[in-house]
Design a protein around this motif. Structure first.
Motif, short mmCIF file in Angstrom:
data_model
loop_
_atom_site.label_atom_id
_atom_site.label_comp_id
_atom_site.label_asym_id
_atom_site.label_seq_id
_atom_site.Cartn_x
_atom_site.Cartn_y
_atom_site.Cartn_z
N GLY A 1 0.64 11.88 -4.42
CA GLY A 1 -1.34 11.31 -3.92
C GLY A 1 -1.20 10.49 -4.21
O GLY A 1 -2.31 9.54 -4.47
N VAL A 2 -0.31 9.47 -4.02
CA VAL A 2 -0.54 7.57 -4.94
C VAL A 2 -0.93 6.94 -3.35
O VAL A 2 0.09 7.43 -2.12
N ASN A 3 -1.70 6.30 -2.90
CA ASN A 3 -1.62 5.83 -1.60
C ASN A 3 -0.81 5.43 -0.68
O ASN A 3 0.06 4.31 -1.92
N PRO A 4 -0.44 5.37 0.32
CA PRO A 4 0.88 4.86 0.56
C PRO A 4 1.08 3.14 0.72
O PRO A 4 1.73 3.08 0.37
N GLY A 5 0.11 2.28 0.98
CA GLY A 5 -0.20 0.60 0.50
C GLY A 5 0.65 0.72 -1.15
O GLY A 5 1.42 -0.44 -1.16
N LEU A 6 -0.05 1.18 -2.26
CA LEU A 6 0.76 1.31 -3.20
C LEU A 6 1.91 1.60 -3.57
O LEU A 6 3.62 0.29 -3.97
N VAL A 7 2.66 2.66 -2.51
CA VAL A 7 4.13 2.98 -2.51
C VAL A 7 4.89 2.00 -1.77
O VAL A 7 5.95 1.45 -2.79
N GLY A 8 4.52 1.15 -0.77
CA GLY A 8 4.51 0.17 0.21
C GLY A 8 5.15 -1.02 -1.06
O GLY A 8 6.13 -1.73 -1.18
N LEU A 9 3.95 -1.31 -1.57
CA LEU A 9 4.04 -2.47 -2.91
C LEU A 9 4.92 -2.46 -3.84
O LEU A 9 5.80 -3.49 -4.13
N GLY A 10 5.43 -1.10 -4.25
CA GLY A 10 6.18 -0.64 -5.26
C GLY A 10 7.37 -1.37 -5.15
O GLY A 10 8.49 -2.02 -5.67
N VAL A 11 7.77 -0.38 -3.52
CA VAL A 11 9.23 -1.45 -3.43
C VAL A 11 9.24 -2.33 -2.98
O VAL A 11 10.20 -3.23 -2.95
N ASN A 12 8.43 -3.34 -2.30
CA ASN A 12 8.44 -4.76 -2.22
C ASN A 12 8.76 -5.20 -3.68
O ASN A 12 9.30 -6.45 -3.29
N ALA A 13 7.91 -4.97 -4.13
CA ALA A 13 7.48 -5.47 -5.84
C ALA A 13 9.10 -5.87 -6.73
O ALA A 13 9.96 -6.50 -6.96
N TYR B 1 -6.37 -1.83 6.52
CA TYR B 1 -5.98 -2.94 6.72
C TYR B 1 -5.50 -3.76 5.26
O TYR B 1 -4.75 -4.70 5.03
N TYR B 2 -6.48 -3.32 4.47
CA TYR B 2 -5.29 -3.52 2.69
C TYR B 2 -4.13 -3.10 2.80
O TYR B 2 -3.10 -3.62 2.30
N LEU B 3 -3.75 -1.31 3.65
CA LEU B 3 -1.78 -1.32 3.49
C LEU B 3 -0.94 -2.52 3.15
O LEU B 3 -0.02 -2.57 2.88
N GLY B 4 -1.30 -3.86 4.45
CA GLY B 4 -0.64 -4.64 5.05
C GLY B 4 -0.68 -6.01 4.24
O GLY B 4 0.03 -6.68 3.67
N MET B 5 -2.16 -6.17 3.49
CA MET B 5 -2.39 -7.67 3.12
C MET B 5 -1.96 -7.56 1.88
O MET B 5 -1.86 -8.26 1.37
N ILE B 6 -1.77 -6.17 1.43
CA ILE B 6 -1.30 -6.14 -0.38
C ILE B 6 0.02 -6.56 -0.39
O ILE B 6 0.55 -6.98 -1.53
N GLN B 7 0.99 -6.68 0.77
CA GLN B 7 2.44 -6.90 0.48
C GLN B 7 2.48 -8.47 0.26
O GLN B 7 3.45 -8.61 -0.24
N ILE B 8 1.32 -9.28 0.21
CA ILE B 8 1.75 -10.83 -0.15
C ILE B 8 1.73 -10.85 -1.58
O ILE B 8 2.53 -11.61 -1.57
N ALA B 9 1.23 -9.57 -1.54
CA ALA B 9 1.02 -10.05 -3.78
C ALA B 9 2.32 -10.25 -4.15
O ALA B 9 2.18 -11.73 -5.08
N PRO B 10 2.83 -9.53 -4.34
CA PRO B 10 4.23 -9.89 -4.89
C PRO B 10 5.29 -11.28 -4.81
O PRO B 10 5.16 -12.23 -5.52
N GLY B 11 5.05 -11.73 -3.61
CA GLY B 11 5.18 -13.86 -3.30
C GLY B 11 3.79 -14.06 -3.49
O GLY B 11 4.86 -15.18 -3.63
N LEU B 12 3.02 -13.79 -3.72
CA LEU B 12 2.16 -15.01 -4.27
C LEU B 12 2.19 -15.31 -5.44
O LEU B 12 2.05 -15.87 -5.93
N LEU B 13 2.18 -13.51 -6.32
CA LEU B 13 2.71 -14.16 -7.66
C LEU B 13 3.69 -14.99 -8.34
O LEU B 13 3.53 -15.90 -9.03
#
Lengths: 80, 454
Positions: B427-439, B379-391
């Motif tokens: 060891g980094v959470n995949p969601g944060l890796v995705g967020l890094g690329v997204n950002a 659930y959080y892996l996908g939700m977090i990807q909204i963050a860069p656009g929202l910021l």
């Protein structure tokens, strides 16, 4: 049970979001929670019946609101 | 006896939903989805903090501590605790942006700021896709709680009854129903947790309840995973579609920020939850399913009438969260994905979507049993990807909507791909890796735009 829908002083301004307020209200809680947990998880012993790292997080439940309250006050001082 | 006290709790929740209808405003879509932005501080507080004592956290935390001990407690309490300072900063800014743009949903913000239908649909579809498992999670929790009382009710009947009740609440009063019922739910759950935890501590035998054990050797890789997950989820919790909608129900940004200060104090019941899990583990009680730890502790230590109240509190907790999710998904489909519906069409369309969603979730839960933590992670892996656009929107920056869309899709794909492949770079959470690329994609587009402007 009667809960009021409209019981707030909406006319007062939102305290300012300043860099100092961000450091105290956001940065400091992150430092306390994550830094403290990483530090205490390697410590042996027991605090009030809990492992030290868990006890530290329980303490943070009080420390974090204190940080935010100070940040709120800093924001209000700036807004005034 | 437990049946009677359970029934009283359910009846009280229905009475509150009816009262919420009496208190409703104009009856248009804005009132249905975000209470016309007129809720007072107390109701917004309980509505926003609902997830702290959701059925997922009550059952999930006990289960996690029972299975994994202190490391799990650190991750779980850490991310919830840190979501409050994040909300302290972000939530009032979201409220202001929402009020300025007349937004009712998360996707409305993107449409208003970026002026792109494509981005609006992608944001709405992303939110709906990753919210889907949450409904099933609530039903799974509900079934797990009821199973521990040993009533002769099938999972299908339970899930059906839960779906019917949730739909009834939502149809009666929109978002006001979970707002009013959440007050009852939180009072009951806090009482239940304190009673169960205290009884567990007394039953274990004071003062030697817990014996000091040497700290476990924790590899750096595990530390990195815990820290990256805390960072990911503390931010993610504040920008879920339902959290954003709850912010929009408030009467002022000031109230939203002030509420956040008090929220961590509300977590002071977690020590009691910890005690219940430790009690079950140290007593060596037979746990038939991982999700049963909390209720096993409760049924072993509390009298039958209290068990009924605890079960009732857990049941309405699941349904309150479910109602919030339904009220987030409904307008994302009827307002953002199906464009151009009338005000009434949006409300009716949302109710149809909610009905279908409840049926699918109930059917899924009746057929499956799973540990909630797994679904929670996805659930959080996908939700977090909204963050860069929202910021970008919150800061009022001008970035191409195509870049925001590309970042979101790339972040989703990478995070979910890594998760399913079981890969965690460093060891980094995949969601944060995705967020890094997204950002990174969003940042490059922003820099390119500013250099072109010069």
């Amino acid at each position: 049970m009667r809960v009021s829908d409209t019981s707030d002083n909406a006319r007062e301004a939102l305290p300012a979001t300043t860099p100092l307020m961000l450091v105290v209200g956001l940065g400091l809680p992150y430092g306390l929670v994550i830094g403290g947990f990483l530090l205490f998880e390697h410590v042996d012993g027991v605090v009030f019946g809990f492992p030290p790292a868990v006890a530290w997080l329980f303490a943070c439940m009080v420390l974090v609101p204190v940080c935010m309250a100070v940040a709120w006050w800093l924001g209000r001082v700036r807004a005034d | 006896m437990e049946f009677l006290s359970f029934g009283v709790v359910i009846a009280a929740s229905i009475a509150l939903a009816v009262y919420a209808r009496v208190r409703r405003g104009s009856g248009n879509a804005r009132d249905f989805f975000v209470a016309s932005g007129q809720l007072g501080g107390l109701l917004v507080f309980f509505l926003t903090i609902g997830e702290t004592y959701s059925i997922g956290s009550v059952l999930g935390f006990s289960t996690g501590v029972y299975l994994h001990g202190a490391a799990f407690a650190g991750w779980f309490m850490g991310y919830i605790l840190l979501s409050y300072p994040v909300g302290f900063v972000l939530a009032p800014l979201l409220w202001q942006l929402g009020r300025r743009t007349g937004s009712m949903t998360l996707a409305d913000i993107f449409r208003a700021h970026f002026g792109s239908r494509l981005l609006e649909i992608v944001v709405a579809a992303n939110a709906v896709a990753f919210l889907l498992p949450l409904g099933q999670t609530q039903f799974t929790g509900l079934i797990s709680v009821m199973r521990s009382l040993h009533w002769h009710v099938t999972p299908a009947m339970l899930a059906g009854a839960g779906a019917g009740m949730t739909f009834g609440w939502v149809a009666l009063a929109g978002v006001r129903a979970p707002a009013y019922v959440s007050v009852l739910k939180d009072v009951l759950l806090v009482l239940a947790i304190v009673a169960g935890g205290s009884a567990a501590l007394l039953a274990t035998g004071l003062p030697a309840a817990y014996v000091a054990t040497p700290a476990a050797v924790v590899p750096a890789r595990q530390d990195l995973f815990v820290v990256s997950t805390i960072m990911l989820q503390s931010l993610g919790l504040c920008i879920t579609p339902q959290a954003v909608a709850f912010v929009f129900t408030a009467r002022s940004a000031r109230m939203v920020r002030r509420n956040q200060i008090l929220m961590p104090l509300y977590m002071l019941m977690f020590p009691f939850l910890y005690m219940i899990a430790q009690f079950v583990r140290k007593r060596g009680l037979a746990v038939s399913s991982a999700n049963d730890v909390f209720m096993l502790g409760v049924t072993t230590t509390l009298p039958p009438w209290m068990q009924g109240i605890v079960a009732g509190g857990c049941a309405i907790s699941a349904l309150v969260i479910l109602a919030g999710v339904c009220l987030a998904i409904g307008p994302l489909v009827s307002r953002n994905m199906l464009h151009g519906l009338s005000d009434r069409g949006q409300r009716v369309g949302a109710q149809v979507v909610i009905g279908v969603y409840l049926l699918l979730s109930a059917a899924g839960a009746a057929g499956l049993g799973s540990i909630m933590v797994t679904l929670n992670n996805l659930y959080y892996l996908g939700m977090i990807q909204i963050a860069p656009g929202l910021l970008v929107a919150l800061c009022g920056w001008r970035v191409s909507p195509l870049a925001i869309t590309a970042g979101l899709v790339a972040g989703d794909g990478l995070a979910v791909g890594l998760y399913w492949a079981g890969l965690m770079p460093g060891g980094v959470n995949p969601g944060l890796v995705g967020l890094g690329v997204n950002a990174l994609i969003v940042a490059v587009a922003a820099l390119h735009r500013s250099s072109c402007a010069r």
